[in-house]
Motif scaffolding. Structure first.
Motif, PDB file in Angstrom:
ATOM      1  N   LYS A 148      -2.565   4.908  -6.099  1.00  0.00           N
ATOM      2  CA  LYS A 148      -1.606   5.260  -7.407  1.00  0.00           C
ATOM      3  C   LYS A 148      -2.190   6.304  -8.259  1.00  0.00           C
ATOM      4  CE  LYS A 148       0.777   2.642 -10.914  1.00  0.00           C
ATOM      5  NZ  LYS A 148       0.917   1.265 -11.463  1.00  0.00           N
ATOM      6  N   GLN A 154      -0.432   9.919  -9.218  1.00  0.00           N
ATOM      7  CA  GLN A 154      -0.002  10.342 -10.657  1.00  0.00           C
ATOM      8  C   GLN A 154      -1.002  11.477 -11.014  1.00  0.00           C
ATOM      9  OE1 GLN A 154      -1.261   6.888 -12.947  1.00  0.00           O
ATOM     10  NE2 GLN A 154       0.825   5.898 -12.479  1.00  0.00           N
ATOM     11  N   GLU A 175       4.506  11.176  -3.799  1.00  0.00           N
ATOM     12  CA  GLU A 175       4.966   9.629  -4.007  1.00  0.00           C
ATOM     13  C   GLU A 175       5.069   9.128  -2.549  1.00  0.00           C
ATOM     14  OE1 GLU A 175       6.550  11.436  -7.521  1.00  0.00           O
ATOM     15  OE2 GLU A 175       6.368  12.185  -5.802  1.00  0.00           O
TER      16      GLU A 175
END
Length: 636
Positions: A442, A446, A435
């Protein structure tokens, strides 16, 4: 030149040899499973943490609580340079010759600055022989804390070689090494590096921890100075950041010495992003009145206070209203008036030992006894490697660990079957996620976090999403930690549920963070078009022209000079300065068009006393012929 792949971009940013952590420090006792009402023992395996912050925080809180919990931390690192830094930073904490403030300053300077003050460099030189004696003979205050018996002789020799390389006679051009890394990372956008750095801050760092000030982050990215000690100069290289890595020269593999650590993440996240003192995060007019440097100084000072006094450190009430670059305003002195503070700033080189002690603080430990010894029953055991399968088949490590902490640079080890052999029943594996990692978008973050969960299932662990909610920054942003619980009675069933096929959007088999990007060839760093119209953290347009190309400013917009015209076949016109397509046979001078030709002949007539009317008629006739012939003596 081929565009770099995402894995190359990522590795050139974080570097192959990490020297600090990329996530906030945590108390390892709080990470451990809380099955029993009272925890009696902590056996923790830390795989490539690259940082001692969590070790110090765990020690400090254990001493504060007064608990008698046996704690053994097995620290596994791949590079001997990282182990050498661990030993040095831990020795700083228990140095009886250092006052609290001086110890904090030297610790942060060596921890995160590429260049050092003269006195810090001299201190480093004075510690080398002491650390070598500890490593080879087991002498000194660290012998009660650090256990090197699990290292092979050649591994200890490698660490000793690193310690000796810190001597001044060894070449260490840290500024040049870092400059080469920067140029390699930014490539042809090096002149726009300020814009790209501000993009990273505005789009990522600011959202994670706004307490990291934009100017401090910019200064560290460009100059390598993370923690400024008043207005000091930094002429000496931080030799502890030098390391060796594999490279190629003329087609042959070769170990190359240089700076191979982080140049994008910053040392602020481990110590400067969170702390127990909420007053350090106060805002005024929507701006933080303190910075990540204040938070880092507070954290180190508080850990030293807890280790030496056994009590929690509380910041004096007057300090949160004092502004300045350093946390020290009002901290080490009872008198916090402006006159006193000015006197402290002027006395930069003199570190007073009396005002440097905790017993001068109203909120300190009073006249209580200060301990300079490590806590009892607390051991740091050094291991070298990156593969936990090295522990497999050894009786010492069988069913030993009730906690394992894996950094995001070592998550590939989760696929190894040794975990079922070395973990206790009801143990916990905590993995650092992605993170807080730059150079990832993004979807890639993930995908990597999903891969952690998938690899955890393959070793028989179940994902515990609720455990993460306990660990948050001051702004309620969760720590990048992912909790995996190991229950031996359920492990086989969890493994049986796993399919060998890769899930959609996942990464390739070994699960390393760098390999998350291996299939991507896109460059996600902002282009010039992306930067157009985007404002920085300070409300300034990110897309700006490099200083050397700016010639005129109109308001706030930079105007780029036009590219110079290319010469024509005959050079440049003698009249207009434009590219010359023609050459006048009479004067031998080049010209660009009919008007220039007329002007050229008129000047020639005036110089030689010819009649202007007669010369003009000749010019008109000649010009018309030349236009029809498209150029007279034009070069073919």
């Amino acid at each position: 030149d081929k565009m770099k792949t995402k894995v190359q971009q990522f590795m050139e940013g974080t570097g192959p040899v990490r020297m600090w952590g990329f996530s906030p420090a945590v108390d390892l006792h709080e990470l451990a499973p809380q099955g029993d009402a009272e925890q009696k023992e902590l056996q923790a395996l830390c795989v490539m943490p690259a940082d001692v912050s969590s070790i110090l925080l765990t020690m400090g809180k254990l001493r504060r609580k007064g608990g008698n919990v046996k704690t053994n931390l097995y620290v596994m690192e791949k590079h001997p340079e990282v182990h050498a830094r661990h030993i040095l930073l831990l020795s700083l904490v228990f140095d009886p010759d250092l006052g609290m403030r001086e110890c904090t300053e030297i610790f942060l300077e060596i921890y995160g600055n590429h260049m050092l003050r003269k006195q810090t460099s001299a201190y480093l030189q004075s510690k080398i022989e002491e650390l070598i004696r500890f490593l080879t003979d087991g002498e000194g205050p660290l012998a009660a804390l650090i256990d090197t018996s699990l290292l092979k002789f050649k591994q200890r020799d490698a660490i000793e070689k690193v310690l000796k390389s810190w001597r001044e006679e060894t070449e260490c051009d840290m500024e040049e090494w870092r400059e080469k890394r920067m140029r390699s990372y930014f490539e042809d956008r090096y002149d726009y590096r300020k814009n790209l750095i501000d993009w990273d801050y505005s789009m990522n760092v600011k959202n994670w921890a706004e307490i990291v000030h934009s100017k401090l982050y910019m200064w560290w990215r460009q100059e390598g100075i993370a923690f400024e000690i008043r207005d000091s100069r930094y002429p000496q290289p931080n030799r502890t950041l030098a390391s060796w890595t594999e490279g190629k020269q003329k087609g042959y593999s070769k170990l190359v010495r240089g700076y191979w650590g982080d140049i994008v993440q910053s040392p602020y996240m481990a110590l400067g992003a969170d702390c127990e003192e909420p007053r350090l995060f106060k805002k005024r007019s929507f701006q933080h009145i303190k910075t990540c440097q204040h938070v880092a100084e507070f954290n180190v000072y508080a850990m030293l206070h807890e280790l030496r006094s056994g009590q929690q450190f509380k910041m004096p009430a007057a300090d949160d209203e004092i502004y300045g670059r350093s946390f020290w305003g009002g901290l080490s002195h009872r008198d916090t008036s402006e006159a006193k503070l000015e006197g402290i700033a002027e006395d930069e080189e003199e570190e007073g030992t009396e005002t440097d002690r905790l017993d001068t603080l109203k909120s300190g430990a009073g006249t209580g006894e200060m301990s300079m010894k490590p806590p009892a029953d607390f051991k740091v055991l050094l291991l070298e490697g990156e593969d936990v399968s090295l522990l497999q088949g050894k009786r010492r490590f069988a069913n030993l660990f009730n906690l394992a902490v894996v950094s995001n640079q070592a998550t590939g080890c989760l696929q190894q079957q040794a975990w079922g052999e070395i973990l206790q029943d009801k143990a916990r594996v905590v993995c650092e996620g992605s993170e807080f990692m730059l150079n990832l978008n993004k979807d890639e973050r993930q995908a990597f976090n999903a891969k952690i969960v998938e690899l955890g299932k393959r070793i028989g662990c179940s994902h515990d999403a609720s455990a993460r909610r306990k660990f948050k920054l001051y702004n309620d942003v969760e720590y990048p930690l992912h909790f995996l619980n190991f229950d031996r009675s359920k492990a086989d069933a969890i493994i049986a549920e796993c399919t060998p096929a890769e899930p959609a959007g996942a990464v390739n088999e070994d699960g390393m963070l760098a390999d998350t990007l291996a299939t991507s060839t896109l460059d996600d760093r902002p282009t010039d078009a992306d930067l157009q119209g985007v404002e920085s953290s300070e409300g300034v347009a990110l897309m700006q022209t490099p200083e050397e190309e700016i010639t005129e400013l109109k308001g706030s917009a930079a105007v780029k000079p036009e590219e110079p015209p290319k010469p024509g076949p005959h050079g440049f016109c003698a009249i207009t300065g434009l590219p010359a397509k023609y050459k006048d046979p009479k004067t031998g001078l080049p010209y660009a068009n009919v008007a220039a030709f007329k002007e050229l002949r008129a000047k020639h007539a005036a110089e030689h006393g010819e009649e202007p009317e007669e010369e003009a008629a000749k010019v008109d006739a000649s010009a018309e012929e030349k236009e029809e012939a498209k150029g007279g003596e034009e070069v073919k």
